[in-house]
Design a protein around this motif. Structure first.
Motif, PDB file in Angstrom:
ATOM      1  N   PRO A 113       0.518  -1.455  -0.382  1.00 50.69           N
ATOM      2  CA  PRO A 113       0.184  -0.233   0.262  1.00 50.69           C
ATOM      3  C   PRO A 113       0.972   1.313  -0.347  1.00 50.69           C
ATOM      4  N   ILE A 114       0.226   2.282  -0.729  1.00 46.86           N
ATOM      5  CA  ILE A 114       1.166   3.537  -0.637  1.00 46.86           C
ATOM      6  C   ILE A 114       1.382   3.950   0.430  1.00 46.86           C
ATOM      7  N   ASN A 115       2.920   4.397   1.075  1.00 46.15           N
ATOM      8  CA  ASN A 115       2.818   5.019   1.930  1.00 46.15           C
ATOM      9  C   ASN A 115       3.044   6.559   1.866  1.00 46.15           C
ATOM     10  N   GLU A 116       2.135   7.617   1.845  1.00 43.02           N
ATOM     11  CA  GLU A 116       2.113   8.933   1.885  1.00 43.02           C
ATOM     12  C   GLU A 116       2.890   9.633   1.865  1.00 43.02           C
ATOM     13  N   ALA A 117       3.550   9.533   3.105  1.00 43.17           N
ATOM     14  CA  ALA A 117       4.467  10.388   4.490  1.00 43.17           C
ATOM     15  C   ALA A 117       6.543  10.218   3.144  1.00 43.17           C
ATOM     16  N   GLU A 118       6.000   8.742   3.114  1.00 46.46           N
ATOM     17  CA  GLU A 118       7.733   8.905   1.622  1.00 46.46           C
ATOM     18  C   GLU A 118       7.526   8.383   0.902  1.00 46.46           C
ATOM     19  N   PHE A 119       6.523   8.613  -0.139  1.00 45.64           N
ATOM     20  CA  PHE A 119       5.810   8.706  -0.960  1.00 45.64           C
ATOM     21  C   PHE A 119       7.277   8.759  -2.271  1.00 45.64           C
ATOM     22  N   ASP A 120       7.853   8.210  -2.986  1.00 44.52           N
ATOM     23  CA  ASP A 120       9.063   8.138  -4.053  1.00 44.52           C
ATOM     24  C   ASP A 120       8.680   7.860  -4.966  1.00 44.52           C
ATOM     25  N   ALA A 121       8.103   8.020  -6.557  1.00 47.35           N
ATOM     26  CA  ALA A 121       7.936   7.877  -7.536  1.00 47.35           C
ATOM     27  C   ALA A 121       8.967   6.979  -7.909  1.00 47.35           C
ATOM     28  N   LEU A 122       9.651   7.086  -8.227  1.00 46.28           N
ATOM     29  CA  LEU A 122      10.571   5.990  -8.606  1.00 46.28           C
ATOM     30  C   LEU A 122      10.892   5.011  -7.640  1.00 46.28           C
ATOM     31  N   LYS A 123      11.023   4.788  -6.695  1.00 46.86           N
ATOM     32  CA  LYS A 123      10.895   3.538  -5.793  1.00 46.86           C
ATOM     33  C   LYS A 123      10.122   2.583  -6.427  1.00 46.86           C
ATOM     34  N   ARG A 124       8.398   3.167  -6.370  1.00 50.09           N
ATOM     35  CA  ARG A 124       7.563   2.920  -6.657  1.00 50.09           C
ATOM     36  C   ARG A 124       7.390   1.958  -7.919  1.00 50.09           C
ATOM     37  N   LEU A 125       7.887   2.848  -9.082  1.00 45.63           N
ATOM     38  CA  LEU A 125       8.412   2.489 -10.256  1.00 45.63           C
ATOM     39  C   LEU A 125       9.045   1.106 -10.903  1.00 45.63           C
ATOM     40  N   GLN A 126      10.603   0.909  -9.894  1.00 46.33           N
ATOM     41  CA  GLN A 126      11.441   0.051  -9.535  1.00 46.33           C
ATOM     42  C   GLN A 126      10.529  -1.212  -8.647  1.00 46.33           C
ATOM     43  N   ALA A 127       9.935  -0.934  -7.869  1.00 44.62           N
ATOM     44  CA  ALA A 127       9.287  -2.364  -7.247  1.00 44.62           C
ATOM     45  C   ALA A 127       7.900  -2.756  -7.927  1.00 44.62           C
ATOM     46  N   SER A 128       7.306  -2.042  -8.817  1.00 49.43           N
ATOM     47  CA  SER A 128       6.423  -2.592  -9.695  1.00 49.43           C
ATOM     48  C   SER A 128       6.394  -3.631 -10.779  1.00 49.43           C
ATOM     49  N   LYS A 129       8.218  -3.214 -11.015  1.00 47.12           N
ATOM     50  CA  LYS A 129       8.683  -4.404 -12.414  1.00 47.12           C
ATOM     51  C   LYS A 129       8.973  -5.732 -11.693  1.00 47.12           C
ATOM     52  N   LYS A 130       8.527  -5.407 -10.436  1.00 53.75           N
ATOM     53  CA  LYS A 130       9.346  -6.905  -9.590  1.00 53.75           C
ATOM     54  C   LYS A 130       7.970  -7.592  -9.563  1.00 53.75           C
ATOM     55  N   VAL A 131       6.904  -7.172  -9.276  1.00 52.39           N
ATOM     56  CA  VAL A 131       5.141  -7.065  -9.541  1.00 52.39           C
ATOM     57  C   VAL A 131       4.735  -8.655 -10.100  1.00 52.39           C
ATOM     58  N   VAL A 132       4.675  -9.766 -10.204  1.00 51.49           N
ATOM     59  CA  VAL A 132       4.332 -10.707 -10.994  1.00 51.49           C
ATOM     60  C   VAL A 132       2.897 -11.202 -10.645  1.00 51.49           C
ATOM     61  N   ASN A 133       1.956 -10.542 -11.094  1.00 53.82           N
ATOM     62  CA  ASN A 133      -0.060 -11.212 -10.932  1.00 53.82           C
ATOM     63  C   ASN A 133      -0.173 -11.614 -12.278  1.00 53.82           C
ATOM     64  N   ILE A 134      -0.806 -12.988 -12.572  1.00 54.28           N
ATOM     65  CA  ILE A 134      -1.292 -13.207 -13.282  1.00 54.28           C
ATOM     66  C   ILE A 134      -2.561 -12.833 -13.831  1.00 54.28           C
ATOM     67  N   ALA A 135      -2.779 -12.478 -15.285  1.00 55.10           N
ATOM     68  CA  ALA A 135      -3.811 -11.455 -15.611  1.00 55.10           C
ATOM     69  C   ALA A 135      -5.018 -13.108 -15.871  1.00 55.10           C
ATOM     70  N   ILE A 136      -5.641 -11.982 -15.605  1.00 55.75           N
ATOM     71  CA  ILE A 136      -7.283 -13.545 -15.775  1.00 55.75           C
ATOM     72  C   ILE A 136      -7.356 -13.565 -17.023  1.00 55.75           C
ATOM     73  N   TYR A 137      -7.883 -15.093 -17.312  1.00 52.25           N
ATOM     74  CA  TYR A 137      -7.428 -16.100 -17.966  1.00 52.25           C
ATOM     75  C   TYR A 137      -9.130 -16.173 -18.481  1.00 52.25           C
ATOM     76  N   PRO A 138      -9.608 -16.232 -20.036  1.00 54.05           N
ATOM     77  CA  PRO A 138     -11.155 -16.519 -20.104  1.00 54.05           C
ATOM     78  C   PRO A 138     -11.438 -18.156 -19.516  1.00 54.05           C
ATOM     79  N   GLY A 139     -11.832 -18.233 -19.196  1.00 57.68           N
ATOM     80  CA  GLY A 139     -12.725 -19.404 -19.041  1.00 57.68           C
ATOM     81  C   GLY A 139     -13.078 -20.513 -18.102  1.00 57.68           C
ATOM     82  N   ASP A 140     -13.534 -21.226 -17.404  1.00 62.72           N
ATOM     83  CA  ASP A 140     -14.998 -22.018 -16.364  1.00 62.72           C
ATOM     84  C   ASP A 140     -13.548 -22.238 -15.713  1.00 62.72           C
ATOM     85  N   VAL A 141     -13.455 -21.827 -14.417  1.00 61.93           N
ATOM     86  CA  VAL A 141     -12.521 -21.567 -13.150  1.00 61.93           C
ATOM     87  C   VAL A 141     -13.257 -23.063 -12.618  1.00 61.93           C
TER      88      VAL A 141
END
Ligand code: HEC
Ligand code: HEC
Length: 223
Positions: A113-141
């Protein structure tokens, strides 16, 4: 006397050979080698969202090393990686080190979650590169869940994250398009799965079952 010396010599050579077969893991070396791999698999081994390049981070070292040996021996054909997977470019010492390095990288499935007090756009961009969440795939789950539990869970784990003996890789957290391509390769016999009969067995699964399974797998890293 001569015989004993000969015997000693043999034991000595065998000792050296045993050492050569299991080179030590060097994580710094692994990090260096990763600069080459990063061109396709990303800086953190996160792969590409379109599934052209699989995620490597967090797969087991044993599995990564085995695939690299398969590529080297041309038992698994991977044309883009041909220039990198020969004895000169990737000797066994490098191979075990890059495998261990990639296995050690943990990728979060969501941004903190965003920490308003310590928000650092560059750090957040770096961190976002590491996030992997597989996109929804259409089909009967639900169909996919049942199919997976019946046919795949015994080896790939009931939670999709692989088995304890490190043989079968995690399928959860891996890109759907990449997995589909592997299923196709297993069906045509281009990629060996677990047993020589698997090509035929995989051909018997319907496309709807495979699609449903991918849909279910894509939900597993959402928790
Ligand atoms: C030129 C692009 C490219 C480079 C550079 C590259 N790879 Fe790959 N790699 C691929 C592609 C494409 C695949 C998927 C092959 C397939 O579809 O079967 C792959 C697959 C893999 C796999 C199999 C993953 C699995 O789940 O089975 C491993 C392991 C791997 N690469 C490791 C590496 C390592 C280690 C390096 C650096 C030494 C590297 N790759 C460099 C393109 C590349
Ligand atoms: C008896 C054990 C077993 C069962 C059951 C099994 N697998 Fe596997 N699977 C493996 C092993 C072992 C590997 C790794 C093969 C290798 O080393 O290349 C693998 C690899 C794979 C891969 C390649 C993953 C990657 O990262 O490249 C896919 C895709 C896959 N299995 C799909 C399935 C599906 C779908 C099912 C169920 C329909 C299934 N498997 C059932 C053992 C199993």
């Amino acid at each position: 006397m001569t015989k004993n010396l000969l015997l000693l010599g043999l034991i000595f050579c065998a000792g050296i050979r045993a050492e050569e077969e299991t080179p030590a893991v060097d994580l710094e070396l692994g990090e260096e080698i990763n600069e080459t791999c990063a061109g396709c698999h990303g800086e953190y081994g996160q792969g590409s969202i379109d599934g052209e390049y699989p995620r490597l981070a967090g797969l087991t070292d044993a599995y990564i090393a085995r695939q690299l040996r398969n590529f080297k021996q041309r038992q698994r054909i991977n044309i883009p990686m041909l220039p990198y997977t020969n004895e000169r470019e990737l000797p066994e010492e490098d191979l075990v080190s890059i495998a261990a390095y990639l296995a050690s990288i943990q990728l979060p499935t969501k941004l903190p979650p965003i920490n308003e007090a310590e928000f650092d756009a560059l750090k957040r961009l770096q961190a976002s590169k590491k996030v992997v969440n597989i996109a929804i795939y259409p089909g009967d789950v639900e169909v996919g869940r049942k199919f997976y539990r019946k046919e795949c869970a015994s080896c790939h784990g009931s939670d999709g994250y692989g088995d304890d003996n490190k043989e079968a890789p995690q399928l959860a957290g891996q890109y759907s398009r990449y997995l589909l391509k592997q299923v196709e390769s297993i069906r045509t016999g281009d990629r060996f799965h677990e047993d020589p009969d698997d090509a035929e067995i995989f051909r018997e699964y319907t496309d709807a079952e495979i699609t449903a399974m991918l849909a279910w797998l894509a939900t597993l890293d959402d928790g």
